[in-house]
Design an enzyme around this catalytic site. Structure first.
Site, PDB file in Angstrom:
ATOM      1  N   CYS A  85       3.944   4.841  -7.617  1.00  0.00           N
ATOM      2  CA  CYS A  85       3.191   5.549  -8.660  1.00  0.00           C
ATOM      3  C   CYS A  85       1.759   5.007  -8.739  1.00  0.00           C
ATOM      4  O   CYS A  85       0.994   5.174  -7.813  1.00  0.00           O
ATOM      5  CB  CYS A  85       3.939   5.452  -9.990  1.00  0.00           C
ATOM      6  N   HIS A 142       9.839   7.065  -8.700  1.00  0.00           N
ATOM      7  CA  HIS A 142      10.166   5.689  -9.098  1.00  0.00           C
ATOM      8  C   HIS A 142      11.564   5.310  -8.631  1.00  0.00           C
ATOM      9  O   HIS A 142      12.517   5.419  -9.396  1.00  0.00           O
ATOM     10  CB  HIS A 142      10.113   5.569 -10.630  1.00  0.00           C
ATOM     11  N   GLU A 155      12.739   2.451  -8.400  1.00  0.00           N
ATOM     12  CA  GLU A 155      13.213   1.296  -9.178  1.00  0.00           C
ATOM     13  C   GLU A 155      13.778   1.716 -10.530  1.00  0.00           C
ATOM     14  O   GLU A 155      14.359   0.891 -11.231  1.00  0.00           O
ATOM     15  CB  GLU A 155      12.068   0.280  -9.327  1.00  0.00           C
TER      16      GLU A 155
END
Lengths: 230, 796
Positions: A86, A201, A203
């Site tokens: 990002c 994302h 994660e």
């Protein structure tokens, strides 16, 4: 694996990055932007998402001149792993470690939701090519753009890591959440495809209780790659 | 950087303040009136001071005695709210409420309004509303972990509604996304009563170590007062006074008080501008300062800025305080003491440090690139004394010349505890007439129309603009009854995972029909949303949005709504630990007085015992048994169906039986904790049919259901679309059916098996039989209707 999470003021997705790296067994150190060097033995540099310097001037444009970035560039040139998610991706394009730029979403709104991406290149962070991953996005400026020349090179050298697709893996504009050219969600760079930048994302999709574990697959892949390389 | 006030130039507290600073206006009856002070209140000021106030002091009294800061019309009634409980660490009166969540940790939360600024400039108004409530929470030592919001807009086809909706949502996202606190839920309603006065209520919850809560107290005589964060400008001057004003015909001039400079330069001075990056730096810096143990007290400079933060901190500690305005970092030139004290520039904090540890504060601020200055000290005089050098402007680059003078010297108590309190006249307005509602002739079409209503359908267009998953802890995202966030709580290297649930609610229509019952329903529903998600409600915060308290009918609604909130909280055994009151939400123009619907918004925090207890609202799979828990009358007053069919609001409204509600909520929580629920969903806006439709189409995949509603004596519309409270639709595996029914019986809760879930996937269909009516609707159509509910306002 030794991971260094680089922090700039205004980044805010550090907690989930650190947690996911720890879940896949990495030893994580955080590095403040004013440092001039990475910890000795760093295998992976991760730049998390957020709003470094408030996204003022231009996303990533101030962070790119941070003292730590020289060390990150040298790490990348040596073939060390670098992951930018990002805002981290935006910083990597701003500093030239990855080509192209990320601009305002085509619909001009911040967009946070799950999307599907297809693995479209082999590389140290890549699950098997062709796999479809469900990953969340959360950005206002994720529209990847690059010159025709760069796009041809990315495609020709197998550096388009991820493309937006539908649930069944069909890549197309209908599944593209931000207007990125060629539905590009993430790209590889560096001498050995050792640098990955992506807007979704992974994660934040690394535990079943958060909606799935597809994101963790990228981290598992780089841990395997590190192990294979040693 | 100076770490002490210049001793030789200190004020003499014996002398009266200098009456005229450059830029001050003479105090005339017109100036007093502009400051929203009555003649009687002005007399009280003279009494408190023993002399006439200076212009600066007049401004200070004006903001501190404003409705927004002093709660002067509501305070006598707020006392009746239940604010205590075994988990309560801090109730109302501080920057936020604090509730124990076990293992040495606490949830810190509050909700606050930013209604008036958001109507004038929706993006910045909403953004600074979020920024303000975030600071109220982290100032207590907590890291913010979740935000919610409650929004009210005018009718969907009002010309300003699209711009206001777009701006407010973008502003909330713009601040929350950047600062990195997930916005995990909220609610929104559209009603003509908000045409000229929208509501923007923002909630934040943070988590702190229970033994490391920080308070807004100026403790320790001699301790230095430090200012950190953004520089002071002219923005937001008199925001607190503006918040206590109704919108008039000339909206442009609303709340704008003539300051000398605004008159001269023609600048507008009441809109604050937010800087979320600065906010993020402040959060991180303050969390480091808390951990370092260098602070005695801390408070955000929110409404009424430097004035209210310093006065309130002195008041809570029963101390005095000296401020040297020469030291205040600023970004506007030639600011007067009046302007510096009343500025509402955002992202500023006032700290009381432990004496001798100022340098540690400076070091942390340097790391985070924050301005920091010692601007005063704690005294034992119980007076609030402010000095400045006339004509001095630090931006000139030259040192102060001439003598430092006192510009305000006020007994602290006169601004806080001794501020005016009014028990305003009340007179119950005549109840709204009953409005007859035609029965449904085409329930399928009515169901789809309700789902597509802006008040009922999907809010995804809104919450997709909020980063609701940042920090990687959102276990249940927006769109279920409550959001659930997993919070890693760390202490000395050990991490405990806590799961907290959040919901916010209010239906102003029911409050309008009966202030007491409507307020009870708001509490009941917000807590019901939590138990439907598997969480035990542990605390409530409220935002009481009403019209002018000077109208006896409105005042009566305020008092009765507070009674209703209190009664419901007592019944459900959940304390109200923080809150905010926003009055004067009305429009006065040529068409007359138009009050908003009374809107006592409530947000609740729930504690999940273990992650396996978490339940979501949507049907999970084919073959589950669908059970309706609870029962209610079929009155259509106040329902969305009534609004849709008649365009009017009137009785008879459904009633709420709190004893039945308590039994229901206990049962649902018990079932969630017994892990026998596949889903649980509260039946609310749009009634039972809408709730069933939502169960079919809000989950990750569509699931069908075959439902037969219990026989009724009333209308089919009442059975399908009536909005009686205290009802929950659950689904459970066939193996658990007997267990669920037995537990319901033991709990004294009516439970009826109303059907089963059917095939999942794109072909899923909801079938409902209600008396003579039968409707079959593909779940995909239900989803489609919900998803277009805002497209008439914001496009597709």
């Amino acid at each position: 694996m030794q991971a260094a999470v680089v922090l700039f003021p205004g980044l805010n997705a550090d907690a989930e990055m650190i947690r996911t790296l720890e879940l896949v067994g990495a030893k994580v150190t955080t590095v403040w932007h004013t440092s001039a060097a990475l910890p000795a033995g760093t295998d992976l540099v991760a730049i998390p998402g957020g709003f470094s310097y408030g996204d003022y001037l231009r996303c990533g444009a101030i962070a790119k001149v941070g003292p730590i970035m020289k060390a990150v560039a040298e790490h990348a040139e040596r073939g060390g792993y670098v992951l930018g998610v990002c805002n981290g991706f935006q910083i990597l394009t701003e500093c030239g470690l990855l080509p192209g730029a990320l601009t305002r979403n085509l619909h001009l709104r911040f967009e946070c939701r799950d999307v599907f991406v297809k693995v479209t290149a082999d590389g140290p962070f890549s699950p098997p090519s062709g796999e479809v991953l469900r990953l969340p996005i959360a950005h206002g400026e994720g529209r990847y753009q690059a010159s025709a020349e760069v796009l041809a090179r990315l495609a020709g050298e197998g550096q388009v890591a991820l493309r937006y697709c539908d649930e069944r893996g069909a890549v197309g504009e209908d599944a593209n959440p931000n207007g990125s050219v060629d539905n590009i969600a993430g790209i590889y760079g560096g001498p050995k495809k050792n640098v990955l930048g992506l807007m979704p994302h992974p994660e934040r999709m690394s535990e079943a209780c958060l909606g799935g574990t597809n994101g963790r697959e990228l981290f598992d892949a780089v841990v395997r790659a590190r192990r294979a390389a040693s | 950087m100076a770490t002490e006030l210049d001793a030789g130039r200190g004020p003499s507290s014996a002398g009266d303040p200098t009456p005229n600073f450059p830029g001050d206006l003479p105090i005339t009856p017109a100036v007093i009136k502009q400051h929203k002070l009555t003649a009687e209140e002005y007399g009280r000021i003279e009494g408190a001071l023993g002399r006439a106030p200076t212009y600066t002091e007049l401004g200070v009294f004006s903001v501190m005695w404003s409705e927004h800061c002093s709660y002067k019309s509501s305070r006598v009634h707020l006392k009746r709210l239940p604010t205590k409980g075994p988990r309560v660490i801090q109730g109302p009166g501080e920057n936020a409420g604090v509730v124990d969540i076990g293992d040495g940790f606490a949830a810190v939360f509050k909700m606050e309004s930013h209604n008036h600024p958001s109507f004038i400039e929706p993006y910045q108004g909403a953004a600074t509303g979020v920024g303000g409530i975030l600071r109220d929470v982290f100032t207590m030592g907590a890291r913010p972990i979740a935000g919610l919001n409650s929004l009210r807009f005018g009718r969907p086809d009002h010309p300003r509604t699209p711009e206001l909706l777009r701006g407010v949502v973008a502003g909330i996202g713009g601040y929350g996304n950047s600062i990195g606190v997930p916005t995990v839920g909220g609610e929104v309603q559209f009603d003509p009563s908000y045409d000229g006065n929208i509501l923007v209520n923002a909630f934040t919850c943070g988590v702190a170590r229970a033994d490391r809560i920080f308070y807004g107290r100026a403790a320790g005589v001699g301790n230095p007062i430090l200012y950190i964060g953004a520089k002071t400008g002219r923005d937001g001057i008199h925001g607190a006074t503006m918040a206590s004003d109704e919108f008039g015909e000339a909206k442009e001039g609303k709340g704008e008080l003539a300051t000398a400079s605004s008159i001269k330069k023609g600048v507008r001075s009441t809109m604050q501008v937010g800087d979320p990056f600065m906010g993020k730096l402040l959060i991180e810096a303050c969390l480091e300062l808390f951990a370092a143990g260098v602070l005695e007290g801390i408070q955000d400079m929110g409404a009424a800025g430097l004035t209210s933060s310093s006065v309130e901190m002195a008041g809570r500690a029963d101390n005095g305080l000296e401020l040297d305005l020469d030291k205040i970092p600023r970004r506007a030139r030639k600011m007067t003491p009046y302007e510096i004290l009343l500025s509402e520039s955002q992202e500023r904090m006032l700290l009381v440090a432990k004496r001798g540890r100022e340098d540690e504060v400076f070091a942390v601020c340097k790391k985070w690139d924050l301005d920091c200055a010692v601007v005063g000290r704690v005294t034992d005089t119980k007076r609030w004394v402010v000095t400045a050098t006339p004509g001095y402007d630090p931006l000139d680059g030259a040192p102060p010349r001439g003598e430092k003078r006192v510009c305000a010297d006020i007994p602290v108590a006169s601004l806080t505890d001794a501020a005016p309190v009014y028990d305003r006249p009340r007179k119950a307005a005549p109840p709204r007439a009953d409005v007859a509602v035609p029965d449904t002739t085409d329930p399928r079409a009515d169901l789809l129309a309700l789902l597509a209503s802006p008040n009922v359908g999907s809010r995804a267009w809104i919450w997709r603009q909020y980063d609701h998953i940042v920090r990687g802890g959102t276990v249940v995202r927006p769109g279920s009854d409550a959001a659930v966030v997993r919070v890693p709580c760390e202490r000395d290297g050990a991490v405990v995972m806590k799961h907290l649930a959040f919901a916010v609610d209010c239906n102003g229509r029911f409050v309008e029909l009966s202030a007491e019952d409507g307020a009870k329903m708001a509490i009941a529903e917000v807590c019901r949303n939590l138990v439907c998600s598997g969480a035990e409600p542990i605390g409530v915060t409220d935002c009481l949005n009403f019209a002018s308290p000077e109208d006896p009918g409105t005042m009566d609604q305020i008092a009765r709504a507070i009674d209703g909130l209190g009664e419901a909280c007592r019944a459900l055994d959940v304390p109200i630990v923080s809150g905010n009151v926003s009055l004067y939400n009305e429009t006065n123009d040529a068409a007359g007085r138009r009050p908003i619907l009374p809107t006592p918004t409530v947000a609740a925090v729930g504690l999940v015992r273990e992650p396996e207890d978490v339940v979501t609202q949507w049907f999970a799979r084919e073959g589950d048994v669908v059970v309706l828990l609870g029962e209610g009358d079929e009155a259509l007053g106040g329902s969305e169906y009534q609004a849709m069919k008649t365009g009017q609001l009137g009785g008879p409204a459904p009633r709420i039986d709190l004893a039945a509600e308590v039994r229901l909520q206990r049962l649902v929580l018990e079932l969630a904790r017994a892990h026998v629920l596949s889903s649980a969903h509260d039946a609310a806006d749009g009634g039972l049919a809408v709730a069933l439709a939502e169960c079919c189409c809000t989950g990750p995949s569509l699931v069908g259901a075959e439902i037969e509603l219990p026989a009724t004596t009333g209308s089919a519309a009442g059975a399908l679309f009536g909005e009686a409270p205290s009802r929950v639709v659950i689904s459970t595996g066939a193996a658990h059916e007997a267990d669920v029914l037995a537990r319901a019986k033991a709990a004294g809760v009516p439970a009826k098996v109303v059907g089963r879930t059917t095939a999942a996937g794109p072909g899923a269909t909801l079938s409902i039989r209600a008396g003579a009516h039968r409707l079959d609707v593909p779940a995909a159509d239900l989803r489609g209707a919900r998803e277009r509910c805002l497209s008439g306002i914001v496009g597709t």
